[in-house]
Design a protein around this motif. Sequence first.
Motif, PDB file in Angstrom:
ATOM      1  N   PRO A  44       6.499  47.725   7.725  1.00 28.53           N
ATOM      2  CA  PRO A  44       5.339  47.869   7.485  1.00 28.53           C
ATOM      3  C   PRO A  44       4.322  46.764   7.193  1.00 28.53           C
ATOM      4  O   PRO A  44       3.070  46.918   7.859  1.00 28.53           O
ATOM      5  N   THR A  45       4.765  45.635   6.928  1.00 32.47           N
ATOM      6  CA  THR A  45       4.093  44.440   6.616  1.00 32.47           C
ATOM      7  C   THR A  45       3.624  43.862   8.011  1.00 32.47           C
ATOM      8  O   THR A  45       2.498  43.471   8.294  1.00 32.47           O
ATOM      9  N   TYR A  46       4.641  44.047   8.993  1.00 27.57           N
ATOM     10  CA  TYR A  46       4.277  43.505  10.438  1.00 27.57           C
ATOM     11  C   TYR A  46       3.383  44.448  11.155  1.00 27.57           C
ATOM     12  O   TYR A  46       2.222  44.042  11.658  1.00 27.57           O
ATOM     13  N   VAL A  47       3.614  45.760  10.863  1.00 29.01           N
ATOM     14  CA  VAL A  47       2.373  46.475  11.333  1.00 29.01           C
ATOM     15  C   VAL A  47       1.259  46.660  10.646  1.00 29.01           C
ATOM     16  O   VAL A  47       0.167  46.650  11.542  1.00 29.01           O
ATOM     17  N   LEU A  48       1.025  46.346   9.503  1.00 27.13           N
ATOM     18  CA  LEU A  48      -0.242  46.161   8.887  1.00 27.13           C
ATOM     19  C   LEU A  48      -0.875  45.094   9.369  1.00 27.13           C
ATOM     20  O   LEU A  48      -2.288  44.792   9.784  1.00 27.13           O
ATOM     21  N   ALA A  98      -4.296  45.110  11.500  1.00 32.29           N
ATOM     22  CA  ALA A  98      -5.552  44.517  11.261  1.00 32.29           C
ATOM     23  C   ALA A  98      -6.039  43.520  12.384  1.00 32.29           C
ATOM     24  O   ALA A  98      -7.471  43.621  12.517  1.00 32.29           O
ATOM     25  N   TRP A  99      -5.209  42.843  13.040  1.00 33.24           N
ATOM     26  CA  TRP A  99      -5.674  42.004  14.341  1.00 33.24           C
ATOM     27  C   TRP A  99      -6.231  43.003  15.360  1.00 33.24           C
ATOM     28  O   TRP A  99      -7.161  42.770  15.946  1.00 33.24           O
ATOM     29  N   ALA A 154     -11.330  43.966  18.401  1.00 37.05           N
ATOM     30  CA  ALA A 154     -11.934  45.007  19.307  1.00 37.05           C
ATOM     31  C   ALA A 154     -13.099  44.542  19.872  1.00 37.05           C
ATOM     32  O   ALA A 154     -13.371  44.987  21.063  1.00 37.05           O
ATOM     33  N   VAL A 155     -13.536  43.667  19.482  1.00 37.80           N
ATOM     34  CA  VAL A 155     -15.026  43.102  19.867  1.00 37.80           C
ATOM     35  C   VAL A 155     -14.790  41.570  20.666  1.00 37.80           C
ATOM     36  O   VAL A 155     -15.615  41.199  21.175  1.00 37.80           O
ATOM     37  N   VAL A 190      -2.689  36.534  20.313  1.00 39.46           N
ATOM     38  CA  VAL A 190      -2.323  36.670  19.054  1.00 39.46           C
ATOM     39  C   VAL A 190      -1.043  37.741  18.734  1.00 39.46           C
ATOM     40  O   VAL A 190      -0.033  37.612  18.043  1.00 39.46           O
ATOM     41  N   ASP A 191      -1.234  38.914  19.649  1.00 37.54           N
ATOM     42  CA  ASP A 191      -0.384  39.878  19.575  1.00 37.54           C
ATOM     43  C   ASP A 191       1.135  39.396  19.878  1.00 37.54           C
ATOM     44  O   ASP A 191       2.180  39.492  19.385  1.00 37.54           O
TER      45      ASP A 191
END
Length: 365
Positions: free
Chosen positions: A26-30, A34-35, A40-41, A50-51
């Motif tokens: 969950p920490t990783y997915v959060l 967020a990133w 998105a812009v 970053v991914d």
Amino acid sequence: MLLSLVLHTYSMRYVLPAAVMMGTAPTYVLAWGAWRLLSAVLPARFYREVDDRLYTIYQSMVLFFFENYTGVQVIIYGDLPKNKENVIYLSNHQCTVDWIIADMLAIRQNALGHVRYVLKDGLKWLPLYGWYFSQHGGVYVKRSANFNEKEMRQKLRAQMKAETPMYLVIFPEGTRYNPEIPKVIADSQSFAEKEGLAVLKHVLTPRVKATHVAIDTMKDYLDAVYDVTVAYEGTVDHKGQRKLAPSMTEFLCKECPRVHIFIDRIELKDIPEEQMYMRRWLHERFEIKDKLLIEFYDAKDSKRRNKFPGKSVHSKLSLKKTLPSLLFLGGLTASMLLTESGRKLYVKTWIYGTLIGCLWVSIKP
């Protein structure tokens, strides 16, 4: 009673690694979510870079357990380049640890974040990660008549358009080689014989569709194909018969002393383009794998068993490559769980993240 306690403690060796690897999900997915929103812009390349770094952090933590924690000896044969490349990684498939072997090689090329998988369609329903693997560039495929070539090509072209570094892992056998299910092996050998192909002993007859689509779609994007043969030491019984390769649980319980990995780097110009000819080429590559594994498991000279021919390197992974990631993700997760609001967010991420992920992959490939 003491013996029972010792046996119980030994069997629980996998609990800590499993708890950490799943517990930090969950920490990783959060962090990734967020990133995803923040980027998105921004140009797509910023998101991807970053991914890839985030994926490197998580998989480095995984490798801490599968290499440093277990103390397994990784023995590498052949020509693994030191520098990262855009490649397709073809390997024999015998257990769930095979996925980790690709990571073991990629981290030694500083390409861990670039690993993407061609996965069985059913794996897209994995909690949290089924969705994420697709977002990271993984490709879910169905078998045989249900294989969707157009869908796979579209996914790969999108990755190429975004200039995504590619370390695409494919297991052409389509399913695992399991000595405890002789019918699958017999059916594979019967099919090869019917098609006029060499009958293989230690690997299954490979399927060419996913390999052909991947190479054909990305032939101008790739640097090479890595043909990888993996053998787990200790997978022969007292009668000399091959037994089941270690599961992730058994591997984490330190039941595999050494992993042997043979790499053959193949230039794209040496691979036929038409599917009919590529099918023959791929089968010939698996004939080579079979000969390597026959030598490994069945060599008449006992001194030649449990090793591949040629020079080898005992490659030990430094703690500097893995421990910082463990401390970072573990620390973030512990910090979240120390507060009531953090614990609520943690539980909601498991529940809603899984539901949203399942909904997403059911709509979009």
